[in-house]
Scaffold this motif. Structure first.
Motif, PDB file in Angstrom:
ATOM      1  N   SER A 121      14.277  16.411 -54.975  1.00 60.37           N
ATOM      2  CA  SER A 121      13.900  15.869 -53.988  1.00 60.37           C
ATOM      3  C   SER A 121      12.145  16.182 -53.861  1.00 60.37           C
ATOM      4  O   SER A 121      11.560  15.425 -53.100  1.00 60.37           O
ATOM      5  CB  SER A 121      14.176  16.928 -52.722  1.00 60.37           C
ATOM      6  N   ALA A 122      11.472  16.738 -54.656  1.00 61.44           N
ATOM      7  CA  ALA A 122      10.233  16.754 -54.951  1.00 61.44           C
ATOM      8  C   ALA A 122       9.444  15.588 -55.783  1.00 61.44           C
ATOM      9  O   ALA A 122       8.270  15.717 -55.885  1.00 61.44           O
ATOM     10  CB  ALA A 122       9.799  18.450 -55.270  1.00 61.44           C
ATOM     11  N   GLN A 123      10.342  14.898 -56.306  1.00 63.81           N
ATOM     12  CA  GLN A 123       9.964  13.991 -57.334  1.00 63.81           C
ATOM     13  C   GLN A 123       9.631  12.676 -56.496  1.00 63.81           C
ATOM     14  O   GLN A 123      10.860  12.182 -55.949  1.00 63.81           O
ATOM     15  CB  GLN A 123      10.846  13.887 -58.486  1.00 63.81           C
ATOM     16  N   HIS A 166      15.066  11.777 -46.186  1.00 65.73           N
ATOM     17  CA  HIS A 166      14.333  12.298 -45.067  1.00 65.73           C
ATOM     18  C   HIS A 166      13.088  13.174 -45.254  1.00 65.73           C
ATOM     19  O   HIS A 166      13.331  14.151 -46.271  1.00 65.73           O
ATOM     20  CB  HIS A 166      15.180  13.219 -44.162  1.00 65.73           C
ATOM     21  N   ASP A 167      11.925  12.911 -44.793  1.00 63.26           N
ATOM     22  CA  ASP A 167      10.719  13.484 -45.445  1.00 63.26           C
ATOM     23  C   ASP A 167      10.777  14.903 -44.678  1.00 63.26           C
ATOM     24  O   ASP A 167      11.314  15.317 -43.733  1.00 63.26           O
ATOM     25  CB  ASP A 167       9.450  12.800 -44.871  1.00 63.26           C
ATOM     26  N   TYR A 168       9.868  15.937 -45.504  1.00 66.52           N
ATOM     27  CA  TYR A 168      10.102  17.151 -44.950  1.00 66.52           C
ATOM     28  C   TYR A 168       8.995  17.350 -43.603  1.00 66.52           C
ATOM     29  O   TYR A 168       8.015  16.839 -43.838  1.00 66.52           O
ATOM     30  CB  TYR A 168       9.441  18.157 -46.007  1.00 66.52           C
ATOM     31  N   GLU A 169       9.783  18.208 -42.788  1.00 66.27           N
ATOM     32  CA  GLU A 169       8.902  18.272 -41.426  1.00 66.27           C
ATOM     33  C   GLU A 169       8.744  19.656 -41.193  1.00 66.27           C
ATOM     34  O   GLU A 169       8.369  20.037 -40.019  1.00 66.27           O
ATOM     35  CB  GLU A 169       9.372  17.555 -40.190  1.00 66.27           C
ATOM     36  N   GLY A 170       9.006  20.640 -42.219  1.00 69.87           N
ATOM     37  CA  GLY A 170       8.881  22.091 -42.240  1.00 69.87           C
ATOM     38  C   GLY A 170      10.328  22.739 -41.814  1.00 69.87           C
ATOM     39  O   GLY A 170      11.198  21.890 -41.743  1.00 69.87           O
ATOM     40  N   ILE A 171      10.357  24.088 -41.393  1.00 64.20           N
ATOM     41  CA  ILE A 171      11.500  24.472 -41.089  1.00 64.20           C
ATOM     42  C   ILE A 171      12.238  24.043 -39.936  1.00 64.20           C
ATOM     43  O   ILE A 171      11.580  23.722 -39.080  1.00 64.20           O
ATOM     44  CB  ILE A 171      11.181  26.023 -40.872  1.00 64.20           C
ATOM     45  N   ALA A 172      13.393  23.610 -40.131  1.00 61.53           N
ATOM     46  CA  ALA A 172      14.234  23.001 -38.947  1.00 61.53           C
ATOM     47  C   ALA A 172      14.384  23.557 -37.690  1.00 61.53           C
ATOM     48  O   ALA A 172      15.574  24.080 -37.430  1.00 61.53           O
ATOM     49  CB  ALA A 172      15.187  22.183 -39.806  1.00 61.53           C
ATOM     50  N   MET A 227      18.749  13.032 -49.148  1.00 64.43           N
ATOM     51  CA  MET A 227      17.942  14.071 -50.003  1.00 64.43           C
ATOM     52  C   MET A 227      16.869  14.387 -49.098  1.00 64.43           C
ATOM     53  O   MET A 227      16.227  13.643 -48.270  1.00 64.43           O
ATOM     54  CB  MET A 227      17.598  13.311 -50.889  1.00 64.43           C
ATOM     55  N   LEU A 228      16.867  15.767 -48.586  1.00 63.88           N
ATOM     56  CA  LEU A 228      15.544  16.072 -47.661  1.00 63.88           C
ATOM     57  C   LEU A 228      14.743  16.680 -48.707  1.00 63.88           C
ATOM     58  O   LEU A 228      14.590  17.602 -49.443  1.00 63.88           O
ATOM     59  CB  LEU A 228      16.343  17.640 -46.945  1.00 63.88           C
ATOM     60  N   ARG A 229      13.667  15.684 -48.547  1.00 65.66           N
ATOM     61  CA  ARG A 229      12.310  15.919 -49.391  1.00 65.66           C
ATOM     62  C   ARG A 229      11.791  17.289 -49.323  1.00 65.66           C
ATOM     63  O   ARG A 229      11.496  18.018 -48.273  1.00 65.66           O
ATOM     64  CB  ARG A 229      11.071  15.005 -48.878  1.00 65.66           C
ATOM     65  N   ASN A 230      11.453  17.949 -50.621  1.00 65.00           N
ATOM     66  CA  ASN A 230      11.036  19.304 -50.622  1.00 65.00           C
ATOM     67  C   ASN A 230      11.850  20.192 -50.055  1.00 65.00           C
ATOM     68  O   ASN A 230      11.395  21.347 -49.910  1.00 65.00           O
ATOM     69  CB  ASN A 230       9.540  19.213 -49.770  1.00 65.00           C
TER      70      ASN A 230
END
Length: 250
Positions: free
Chosen positions: A117-119, A140-146, A166-169
């Protein structure tokens, strides 16, 4: 334990058993992250009620009776001494509310899943497993802790009608009509990520799947994702659990 079973329908009890089994299997395969990810399942019936793990329990400890029944806002609708993780249910409640077919939502923080997911290129078409995932994959791009409700519409829009997210990062997510379906989808998703991490670590030139083959799989996406259903593999997985420790059914 018997008290919980006596208070719910036979249909709900079966979902509880299957969901508890899914938790145990995730632990067996090493995809768990202590107590910090979740699998949720909708309770059969007209109410929008869901089952999720008691916060603080390891996945290997989950039982059918320990699962907590909540509504879409994460409020308990059946007496339980246990609490749930509000961050965990933010993601799950958004998907359950938007997708009637997503009766089970499985989310993991597996090391290989987070690595891919980090690639930047995401999942590569380098294995048969990856072609099955790519046929129904969203990001879905990472937006911090959900924790924020404002993220829900973006997450739902990104998932769309796909089976794999795939939840990025962050990690991997699958949806299914049953815990069995969500687990089998996650098995393939995790396998595709593990293969990619190992292939890249090998340092040699990668051989991608022929684009024509990949396009053919994508055109048949609905048939492919239905083929990941748990009707064949799930009974064998339950038999394995029963041989090792049948306490998930209590």
């Amino acid at each position: 334990m018997d008290d919980v079973r006596s208070k719910v329908s036979a249909e709900e009890w079966q979902v509880r058993v299957d969901l508890a089994a899914a938790y145990r299997l995730v632990a067996d395969y090493g995809w768990d992250d202590l107590v910090f990810t979740h699998i949720s399942a909708r309770v059969p019936g007209p109410e929008h009620h869901f089952l999720i793990n008691p916060y603080g329990w390891l996945f290997e400890e989950i039982t059918a009776s320990s699962l907590v029944k909540v509504d879409l806002d994460g409020r308990k609708v059946m007496d339980s001494p246990h609490e749930i993780n509000p961050a965990g249910f933010t993601i799950h409640s958004a998907i359950h509310a938007a997708r009637a077919d997503a009766q089970c939502v499985m989310h993991t923080h597996s090391l290989n899943g987070v690595a891919v997911s980090a690639q930047r290129q995401g999942l590569l078409p380098i294995s048969q497993q990856s072609t099955l995932v790519l046929a129904s994959l969203a990001y879905h791009d990472y937006e911090g802790i959900a924790l924020r409700d404002e993220e829900k519409p973006r997450l739902v829009a990104d998932l769309g009608d796909k089976t794999f997210l795939m939840l990025r990062n962050h990690g991997l997510l699958t949806v299914g009509a049953t815990p069995a379906d969500a687990f089998l989808a996650m098995y393939v998703f995790e396998a595709a990520c593990t293969i990619q991490v190992r292939a890249l670590a090998g340092g040699g030139e990668l051989v991608p799947v022929n684009p024509e083959i990949l396009a053919g799989v994508q055109r048949a996406a609905s048939a492919v994702t239905r083929g990941l259903g748990g009707r064949l593999a799930w009974p064998g997985l339950l038999r394995r659990l029963d041989r090792r420790d049948p306490s998930y059914k209590t």
